[in-house]
Design an enzyme around this catalytic site. Sequence first.
Site, PDB file in Angstrom:
ATOM      1  N   GLU A 162       0.809  -1.221   0.000  1.00 38.05           N
ATOM      2  CA  GLU A 162       0.000   0.000   0.000  1.00 38.05           C
ATOM      3  C   GLU A 162       0.845   1.277   0.000  1.00 38.05           C
ATOM      4  O   GLU A 162       0.370   2.331  -0.380  1.00 38.05           O
ATOM      5  CB  GLU A 162      -0.953   0.007   1.209  1.00 38.05           C
ATOM      6  CG  GLU A 162      -2.049  -1.040   1.069  1.00 38.05           C
ATOM      7  CD  GLU A 162      -2.857  -1.229   2.344  1.00 38.05           C
ATOM      8  OE1 GLU A 162      -3.895  -1.889   2.257  1.00 38.05           O
ATOM      9  OE2 GLU A 162      -2.445  -0.754   3.411  1.00 38.05           O
ATOM     10  N   ASP A 213     -12.812  -6.722  -1.868  1.00 37.43           N
ATOM     11  CA  ASP A 213     -13.667  -7.912  -1.674  1.00 37.43           C
ATOM     12  C   ASP A 213     -15.008  -7.474  -1.103  1.00 37.43           C
ATOM     13  O   ASP A 213     -15.203  -6.310  -0.776  1.00 37.43           O
ATOM     14  CB  ASP A 213     -12.984  -8.917  -0.730  1.00 37.43           C
ATOM     15  CG  ASP A 213     -12.692  -8.306   0.635  1.00 37.43           C
ATOM     16  OD1 ASP A 213     -11.578  -7.819   0.826  1.00 37.43           O
ATOM     17  OD2 ASP A 213     -13.603  -8.270   1.485  1.00 37.43           O
TER      18      ASP A 213
HETATM   19  N1  ADE Z   1      -9.363  -5.373   4.182  1.00 33.53           N
HETATM   20  C1  ADE Z   1      -9.736  -5.752   2.936  1.00 33.53           C
HETATM   21  N2  ADE Z   1     -10.834  -6.541   3.007  1.00 33.53           N
HETATM   22  C2  ADE Z   1     -11.160  -6.669   4.310  1.00 33.53           C
HETATM   23  C3  ADE Z   1     -12.168  -7.369   5.021  1.00 33.53           C
HETATM   24  N3  ADE Z   1     -13.061  -8.115   4.381  1.00 33.53           N
HETATM   25  N4  ADE Z   1     -12.196  -7.284   6.365  1.00 33.53           N
HETATM   26  C4  ADE Z   1     -11.268  -6.527   7.021  1.00 33.53           C
HETATM   27  N5  ADE Z   1     -10.278  -5.856   6.403  1.00 33.53           N
HETATM   28  C5  ADE Z   1     -10.223  -5.926   5.061  1.00 33.53           C
END
Ligand code: ADE
Length: 230
Positions: A11, A198
């Site tokens: 990042e 996600d």
């Molecule tokens: N960072 C990226 N996706 C995530 C998730 N599903 N839960 C917590 N942190 C995250």
Amino acid sequence: MLGIIGAMAEEVELLKKEMVQPEITSVAGMDFYRGRIGGKDTVVVRSGVGKVNSAVCVQILVDRFGVDGIVNTGIAGSLKAEINIGDLVLATDAVQHDVDATQFSYPPGQIPQLEVLAFEADQRLREKAVTCCRQVNPDIEVHEGRVLTGDQFVSSKEKKAWLSETFGGACTEMEGAAIAQAAYLNQIPFLIVRAISDKADDSAQMDYEEFERLAIIHSVNLTRALIEHA
Ligand code: ADE
């Protein structure tokens, strides 16, 4: 001067590479890169994952580097059907979803004896980020909403549903609201910029691995523009 925090190496790697002759200072196991990005004096640092790492990181940025604003860049899981993988979320405010003093009649997320439930992102940084995003990521949807933070990777539809019902958030991740609280305590402005990797449900693990890289590029593009126009 802005301090830029990313939780993971990927990042902040791209931003560090763009710094001209950075000066590197190591504190608490974190490497703080100070230098110019787009002509602006900036500190970029990888905090490590989670609330404690990121809060410690803010305090060092304030005490040792005298930053007067913080931008947190990274990725997050979406909590809303209309917020898709690859989209960006800019925080309106941030809540720590894993804080639970409900036994003492505090609402979920409320830290006892602190006046606020949610920490509000800086209006000026938010407006700048929306403008910058349209310029540097024209193909991507930008959403504004609440960021939910906890020391948990959310990857079940039950947990996701509870988070949405309880807090009404746009996305979930593991640092934003801790950075927000530390900024609040130090009375400096902050913004959280998260690209969606996600859907924070049963497919999260798989999506995360596939989309992480792309999501990082989007949030870094915006962060770079924000530094240049801040
Ligand atoms: N960072 C990226 N996706 C995530 C998730 N599903 N839960 C917590 N942190 C995250």
